[in-house]
Design a protein around this motif. Sequence first.
Motif, PDB file in Angstrom:
ATOM      1  N   ALA A  12     114.125  37.834  38.251  1.00 19.29           N
ATOM      2  CA  ALA A  12     114.394  38.355  36.907  1.00 19.29           C
ATOM      3  C   ALA A  12     113.354  37.855  35.914  1.00 19.29           C
ATOM      4  O   ALA A  12     112.851  38.616  35.076  1.00 19.29           O
ATOM      5  N   VAL A  13     112.993  36.593  36.014  1.00 18.86           N
ATOM      6  CA  VAL A  13     111.964  36.029  35.129  1.00 18.86           C
ATOM      7  C   VAL A  13     110.628  36.707  35.395  1.00 18.86           C
ATOM      8  O   VAL A  13     109.904  37.075  34.466  1.00 18.86           O
ATOM      9  N   ALA A  14     110.289  36.901  36.656  1.00 16.37           N
ATOM     10  CA  ALA A  14     109.019  37.550  37.008  1.00 16.37           C
ATOM     11  C   ALA A  14     108.971  38.983  36.499  1.00 16.37           C
ATOM     12  O   ALA A  14     107.954  39.428  35.955  1.00 16.37           O
ATOM     13  N   LEU A  15     110.055  39.712  36.661  1.00 21.52           N
ATOM     14  CA  LEU A  15     110.096  41.090  36.167  1.00 21.52           C
ATOM     15  C   LEU A  15     110.001  41.128  34.650  1.00 21.52           C
ATOM     16  O   LEU A  15     109.316  41.971  34.073  1.00 21.52           O
ATOM     17  N   SER A  16     110.672  40.216  34.006  1.00 23.10           N
ATOM     18  CA  SER A  16     110.620  40.132  32.553  1.00 23.10           C
ATOM     19  C   SER A  16     109.207  39.810  32.092  1.00 23.10           C
ATOM     20  O   SER A  16     108.690  40.412  31.152  1.00 23.10           O
ATOM     21  N   ALA A  17     108.562  38.890  32.763  1.00 28.11           N
ATOM     22  CA  ALA A  17     107.186  38.521  32.420  1.00 28.11           C
ATOM     23  C   ALA A  17     106.253  39.709  32.644  1.00 28.11           C
ATOM     24  O   ALA A  17     105.345  39.961  31.849  1.00 28.11           O
ATOM     25  N   SER A  18     106.475  40.465  33.713  1.00 28.13           N
ATOM     26  CA  SER A  18     105.648  41.647  33.986  1.00 28.13           C
ATOM     27  C   SER A  18     105.782  42.672  32.875  1.00 28.13           C
ATOM     28  O   SER A  18     104.798  43.292  32.460  1.00 28.13           O
ATOM     29  N   ALA A  19     106.985  42.853  32.378  1.00 23.57           N
ATOM     30  CA  ALA A  19     107.203  43.807  31.291  1.00 23.57           C
ATOM     31  C   ALA A  19     106.484  43.357  30.023  1.00 23.57           C
ATOM     32  O   ALA A  19     105.868  44.156  29.327  1.00 23.57           O
ATOM     33  N   VAL A  20     106.538  42.072  29.736  1.00 20.93           N
ATOM     34  CA  VAL A  20     105.856  41.539  28.553  1.00 20.93           C
ATOM     35  C   VAL A  20     104.346  41.692  28.703  1.00 20.93           C
ATOM     36  O   VAL A  20     103.651  42.070  27.761  1.00 20.93           O
ATOM     37  N   ILE A  21     103.829  41.432  29.899  1.00 24.70           N
ATOM     38  CA  ILE A  21     102.395  41.582  30.139  1.00 24.70           C
ATOM     39  C   ILE A  21     101.980  43.033  29.976  1.00 24.70           C
ATOM     40  O   ILE A  21     100.969  43.332  29.346  1.00 24.70           O
ATOM     41  N   ALA A  22     102.752  43.979  30.513  1.00 24.84           N
ATOM     42  CA  ALA A  22     102.437  45.398  30.371  1.00 24.84           C
ATOM     43  C   ALA A  22     102.465  45.803  28.906  1.00 24.84           C
ATOM     44  O   ALA A  22     101.586  46.530  28.436  1.00 24.84           O
ATOM     45  N   GLN A  23     103.472  45.339  28.176  1.00 24.81           N
ATOM     46  CA  GLN A  23     103.581  45.630  26.751  1.00 24.81           C
ATOM     47  C   GLN A  23     102.362  45.077  26.025  1.00 24.81           C
ATOM     48  O   GLN A  23     101.727  45.763  25.237  1.00 24.81           O
ATOM     49  N   SER A  24     102.033  43.833  26.301  1.00 28.37           N
ATOM     50  CA  SER A  24     100.902  43.188  25.642  1.00 28.37           C
ATOM     51  C   SER A  24      99.593  43.890  25.979  1.00 28.37           C
ATOM     52  O   SER A  24      98.708  43.989  25.138  1.00 28.37           O
ATOM     53  N   LYS A  25      99.467  44.360  27.206  1.00 18.98           N
ATOM     54  CA  LYS A  25      98.237  45.025  27.629  1.00 18.98           C
ATOM     55  C   LYS A  25      98.021  46.304  26.828  1.00 18.98           C
ATOM     56  O   LYS A  25      96.913  46.557  26.355  1.00 18.98           O
ATOM     57  N   ALA A  26      99.047  47.116  26.659  1.00 24.75           N
ATOM     58  CA  ALA A  26      98.917  48.360  25.898  1.00 24.75           C
ATOM     59  C   ALA A  26      98.553  48.065  24.447  1.00 24.75           C
ATOM     60  O   ALA A  26      97.672  48.709  23.876  1.00 24.75           O
ATOM     61  N   ILE A  27      99.214  47.093  23.863  1.00 21.13           N
ATOM     62  CA  ILE A  27      98.936  46.739  22.465  1.00 21.13           C
ATOM     63  C   ILE A  27      97.526  46.184  22.344  1.00 21.13           C
ATOM     64  O   ILE A  27      96.782  46.552  21.425  1.00 21.13           O
ATOM     65  N   ALA A  28      97.122  45.331  23.276  1.00 19.21           N
ATOM     66  CA  ALA A  28      95.767  44.761  23.244  1.00 19.21           C
ATOM     67  C   ALA A  28      94.716  45.860  23.398  1.00 19.21           C
ATOM     68  O   ALA A  28      93.695  45.842  22.702  1.00 19.21           O
ATOM     69  N   GLU A  29      94.957  46.810  24.293  1.00 25.67           N
ATOM     70  CA  GLU A  29      94.013  47.919  24.466  1.00 25.67           C
ATOM     71  C   GLU A  29      93.912  48.753  23.197  1.00 25.67           C
ATOM     72  O   GLU A  29      92.816  49.151  22.793  1.00 25.67           O
ATOM     73  N   ARG A  30      95.050  49.021  22.565  1.00 28.19           N
ATOM     74  CA  ARG A  30      95.038  49.780  21.303  1.00 28.19           C
ATOM     75  C   ARG A  30      94.203  49.052  20.265  1.00 28.19           C
ATOM     76  O   ARG A  30      93.373  49.657  19.573  1.00 28.19           O
ATOM     77  N   LYS A  31      94.430  47.755  20.147  1.00 27.39           N
ATOM     78  CA  LYS A  31      93.691  46.968  19.155  1.00 27.39           C
ATOM     79  C   LYS A  31      92.196  46.982  19.446  1.00 27.39           C
ATOM     80  O   LYS A  31      91.379  47.125  18.530  1.00 27.39           O
ATOM     81  N   ASP A  32      91.816  46.819  20.704  1.00 28.81           N
ATOM     82  CA  ASP A  32      90.396  46.830  21.064  1.00 28.81           C
ATOM     83  C   ASP A  32      89.747  48.171  20.741  1.00 28.81           C
ATOM     84  O   ASP A  32      88.643  48.216  20.195  1.00 28.81           O
ATOM     85  N   ILE A  33      90.436  49.243  21.062  1.00 23.69           N
ATOM     86  CA  ILE A  33      89.895  50.570  20.779  1.00 23.69           C
ATOM     87  C   ILE A  33      89.752  50.764  19.275  1.00 23.69           C
ATOM     88  O   ILE A  33      88.727  51.252  18.792  1.00 23.69           O
ATOM     89  N   MET A  34      90.755  50.348  18.525  1.00 27.49           N
ATOM     90  CA  MET A  34      90.692  50.514  17.068  1.00 27.49           C
ATOM     91  C   MET A  34      89.614  49.629  16.440  1.00 27.49           C
ATOM     92  O   MET A  34      89.006  50.011  15.445  1.00 27.49           O
ATOM     93  N   LYS A  35      89.349  48.479  17.029  1.00 24.98           N
ATOM     94  CA  LYS A  35      88.242  47.639  16.547  1.00 24.98           C
ATOM     95  C   LYS A  35      86.924  48.382  16.727  1.00 24.98           C
ATOM     96  O   LYS A  35      86.053  48.331  15.864  1.00 24.98           O
ATOM     97  N   GLY A  36      86.784  49.065  17.850  1.00 18.57           N
ATOM     98  CA  GLY A  36      85.582  49.865  18.087  1.00 18.57           C
ATOM     99  C   GLY A  36      85.460  51.011  17.101  1.00 18.57           C
ATOM    100  O   GLY A  36      84.376  51.299  16.592  1.00 18.57           O
ATOM    101  N   VAL A  37      86.584  51.645  16.806  1.00 18.72           N
ATOM    102  CA  VAL A  37      86.597  52.733  15.815  1.00 18.72           C
ATOM    103  C   VAL A  37      86.233  52.170  14.443  1.00 18.72           C
ATOM    104  O   VAL A  37      85.453  52.777  13.711  1.00 18.72           O
ATOM    105  N   GLY A  38      86.768  51.009  14.118  1.00 20.85           N
ATOM    106  CA  GLY A  38      86.453  50.378  12.836  1.00 20.85           C
ATOM    107  C   GLY A  38      84.977  50.043  12.715  1.00 20.85           C
ATOM    108  O   GLY A  38      84.361  50.257  11.660  1.00 20.85           O
ATOM    109  N   ALA A  39      84.387  49.534  13.786  1.00 22.55           N
ATOM    110  CA  ALA A  39      82.956  49.217  13.775  1.00 22.55           C
ATOM    111  C   ALA A  39      82.128  50.497  13.622  1.00 22.55           C
ATOM    112  O   ALA A  39      81.142  50.524  12.871  1.00 22.55           O
TER     113      ALA A  39
END
Length: 146
Positions: A12-39
């Motif tokens: 359960a902890v591993a699955l929960s951690a996987s969900a948080v990592i997936a969530q964080s990955k999408a948000i991090a990718e969005r931020k990186d792309i938007m930083k590129g757009v901003g530049a």
Amino acid sequence: MLVRTAVCAALAVALSASAVIAQSKAIAERKDIMKGVGAAAKTGAAMARGSAPYDNAKAVEVFTIYANAAEKMPGLFPDDSKTGGETTASPKIWEDMAGFKAAFAKFAESSKAAQSSVKDLDSFKVAFGEAGKQCGSCHEVYRIKK
């Protein structure tokens, strides 16, 4: 029985951690792309204002970055990325996913058209101004203001 309980808890902890990592990955990718757009926007604004010399290759690159971002971004808003990661994504994205995706499709289309239509500073200013309006209108609806 105790071993099974421990294994289930660890799973359960591993699955929960996987969900948080997936969530964080999408948000991090969005931020990186938007930083590129901003530049890219910063580069474009400098050329449009005349504080940097107009360079057609850089102008095309601005719109290439915009088009690539517009194509990638809609896929980076899974349901599990509504919160966390200091996201500024508005709940309106998930309430109106069709409108959100349509806004990015329009932005991608106009950015791709600008890649081939921009030939000089005047044509760049027109296309860049339109792109700025599209960015602003999307942010107005689909972004939380801090």
